[in-house]
Design a protein around this motif. Structure first.
Motif, short mmCIF file in Angstrom:
data_model
loop_
_atom_site.label_atom_id
_atom_site.label_comp_id
_atom_site.label_asym_id
_atom_site.label_seq_id
_atom_site.Cartn_x
_atom_site.Cartn_y
_atom_site.Cartn_z
N LYS B 171 0.82 -1.22 0.00
CA LYS B 171 0.00 0.00 0.00
C LYS B 171 0.85 1.27 0.00
CE LYS B 171 -3.99 -1.62 2.60
NZ LYS B 171 -4.89 -1.21 3.66
N ARG B 172 0.37 2.24 -0.74
CA ARG B 172 0.93 3.59 -0.63
C ARG B 172 -0.12 4.58 -1.12
NH1 ARG B 172 3.07 5.10 -5.69
NH2 ARG B 172 3.74 3.39 -7.01
N ASP B 173 0.14 5.86 -0.94
CA ASP B 173 -0.84 6.85 -1.36
C ASP B 173 -0.81 6.97 -2.88
OD1 ASP B 173 -1.13 7.09 1.30
OD2 ASP B 173 -0.27 9.09 1.49
N VAL B 174 -1.97 6.76 -3.48
CA VAL B 174 -2.04 6.74 -4.95
C VAL B 174 -3.07 7.76 -5.43
CG1 VAL B 174 -2.31 5.20 -6.94
CG2 VAL B 174 -1.85 4.22 -4.72
N SER B 175 -2.76 8.44 -6.53
CA SER B 175 -3.74 9.36 -7.13
C SER B 175 -4.77 8.53 -7.89
CB SER B 175 -3.03 10.31 -8.08
OG SER B 175 -3.96 10.85 -9.00
N ALA B 182 -4.95 6.76 -16.74
CA ALA B 182 -3.97 5.88 -17.39
C ALA B 182 -4.66 4.61 -17.91
CB ALA B 182 -2.87 5.50 -16.39
N THR B 183 -5.59 4.08 -17.13
CA THR B 183 -6.28 2.85 -17.55
C THR B 183 -7.16 3.13 -18.76
OG1 THR B 183 -6.33 2.30 -15.21
CG2 THR B 183 -7.57 0.86 -16.67
N PRO B 213 -0.91 0.11 -5.68
CA PRO B 213 -1.15 0.68 -7.02
C PRO B 213 -1.43 -0.37 -8.09
CG PRO B 213 1.01 1.34 -6.14
CD PRO B 213 0.40 0.45 -5.12
N GLU B 214 -0.72 -1.52 -8.01
CA GLU B 214 -0.95 -2.59 -9.00
C GLU B 214 -2.38 -3.11 -8.89
OE1 GLU B 214 0.92 -3.85 -11.38
OE2 GLU B 214 2.49 -2.40 -10.96
N GLN B 215 -2.83 -3.27 -7.65
CA GLN B 215 -4.18 -3.81 -7.44
C GLN B 215 -5.25 -2.81 -7.86
OE1 GLN B 215 -4.63 -5.49 -3.50
NE2 GLN B 215 -2.93 -6.86 -3.80
#
Lengths: 123, 335
Positions: B171-175, B182-183, B213-215
């Protein structure tokens, strides 16, 4: 010409990454186990090391620890390139001094080359 | 009122399943004589019977030696049964350990050759510009098949990890806005090739979520992929907004929809709707199961509304980080 040491026991991966890095103008040294990886790092003093974690003879963690504890290799950036992906493994490698931790299956070859260039400061 | 009834029914079905001891033992796949739940009940019954029996025995025969002997025999019996419970528990723990080990080994051993062939193909394709078009096309087929196999391995590993309660999360902070954008960009070609009109309405705010982020990419990609695949042309609308302390993502399609009697199964693993095989015969029925577990592991939720022949609206929520958001300037996108 910048010199990169790639420590990886799987020949197919070694060959593909080496070729991709050659094409980008890097000199690539290959080591197929932990012992020879640590030895080459000390004798050849590469500009960067790509290090797998599951290796014959000595694990990548042990190699990383030794490199970071040795005066002549402690400043060489090390990118860990592995398929281990547990948070515990990532934390351990970063704590031991890895610059970046990459899970092989999540990246294209071109991404790996970009990461190497960034780490080595040639981009 | 309806919700209370649903809760009652849920509790009753939970109680029924808990009381079905043999069923529970079969579920964990251990023989009945090694099933901790059954042995525990057996032990309780032996204790009660032993107390009652000893009481009556002492009332009839007053010799303390006999009473002591009975107590010793019961204690011995209980010890044997306790050992069986211990043995069964250790067995389950060992099985769990082996399963986790298997997942780790599989993860490494299956993914390494796939990665090697993916990277080798990348090299080949880089220098394949001079090859005849048929040869290039064949390399593309190999590349696609490799990517599909890689995805299948990823999905199966996620399922195995979910079932072993070892789903990994970095986990990390993701925009959220950047990930969605992007998707969507990544799928432009697929959208066009599928003859779909995609309307994307980004929020005027960006939101940060604490997520792997990957998930997060996987969740948005798979939901969008399903909408494209099962739309058969038509229109897809994507939007996301703040909903209290969550972000609410919604994707609406004009596809085949999910038959009403099948809707309850949609988040079960390997489940695929009966009306989608002709549209996408190659699906696995794993994505929605994995997505639900990934979201729930992060305090999120997923749901949908669907009408056969009209389409579906899939939505999910993810908690925001400290309700934080920042304004972004972005206009309605049309693809």
């Amino acid at each position: 010409m910048k010199k990169i040491l790639f420590v990886e026991d799987e020949q197919a991966l070694q060959r593909t990454i080496s070729e991709a890095l050659h094409r980008e103008g890097f000199e690539v040294l290959n080591a197929i186990d932990g012992d020879s990886g640590a030895r080459l790092a000390k004798t050849e003093k590469p500009d960067m090391i790509l290090l797998d974690l599951i290796l014959p003879r000595r694990s990548g963690f042990d190699v990383l620890k030794e490199l970071k504890e040795t005066e002549e290799t402690k400043d060489i950036p090390v990118i860990v390139l592995t398929n281990l992906e547990s948070p515990a493994d990532v934390d351990r490698a970063i704590e031991l001094g890895a610059t970046t931790y990459l899970v092989k299956a999540n990246y294209d070859l071109s991404d790996i080359v970009k990461k190497v260039k960034m780490a080595i400061g040639t981009k | 009122m309806e919700q209370t009834n649903e809760k009652k029914l849920g509790f009753l079905s939970y109680l029924r399943s808990e009381l079905d001891v043999v069923g529970q033992c079969r579920k964990i796949r251990v023989p009945l004589w090694q099933c901790p739940r059954l042995l525990f009940i057996g032990m309780g019954m032996v204790i009660i019977l032993a107390i009652v029996f000893t009481y009556f025995f002492v009332v009839i025969r007053t010799e303390p030696e006999i009473a002591a002997l009975i107590v010793m025999m019961v204690a011995g019996f209980l010890m044997v049964q306790s050992y069986l419970i211990l043995f069964a528990t250790e067995n389950l723990a060992e099985t769990n350990r082996l399963k986790n080990e298997f997942i780790n080994i599989t993860s490494h051993q299956l993914r390494s050759p796939l990665t090697a062939s993916k990277w080798a193909l990348e090299l080949v394709l880089e220098s394949a510009k001079d090859l005849p078009p048929e040869a290039q096309e064949n390399f593309r087929i190999i590349e696609d098949s490799n990517a599909r196999m890689g995805k299948l391995v990823y999905l199966l590993l996620q399922v195995a990890r979910i079932e072993a309660n070892t789903l990994k999360q970095h986990k990390r902070d993701v925009s959220f806005a950047e990930t969605v954008q992007a998707t969507v960009d990544q799928n432009k070609f697929f959208v066009k090739a599928s003859n779909i009109e995609l309307e994307f309405i980004p929020s005027k705010e960006d939101f940060e979520v604490n997520f792997d982020p990957e998930q997060l990419r996987f969740i948005i990609q798979e939901i969008l992929d399903n909408a494209i695949r099962y739309s058969g042309g038509g229109k897809i609308k994507i939007s996301y907004v703040r909903a209290n302390s969550n972000i609410l993502f919604e994707i609406k399609d004009s596809g085949v929809g999910i038959p009403k009697d099948e809707q309850k199964n949609i988040f079960q693993k390997f489940y695929r709707g009966s009306n989608i095989y002709t549209l996408s015969p190659g699906g696995t029925g794993l994505s929605l199961f994995i997505i639900k577990k990934m979201l729930e592991a992060n305090g999120g939720k997923i749901g949908f509304k669907s009408t056969t022949g009209e389409g579906s609206i899939f939505w999910f929520t993810i908690p925001l980080i400290n309700n934080s958001s920042k304004k972004i300037i972005q206009n309605k996108n049309q693809v």
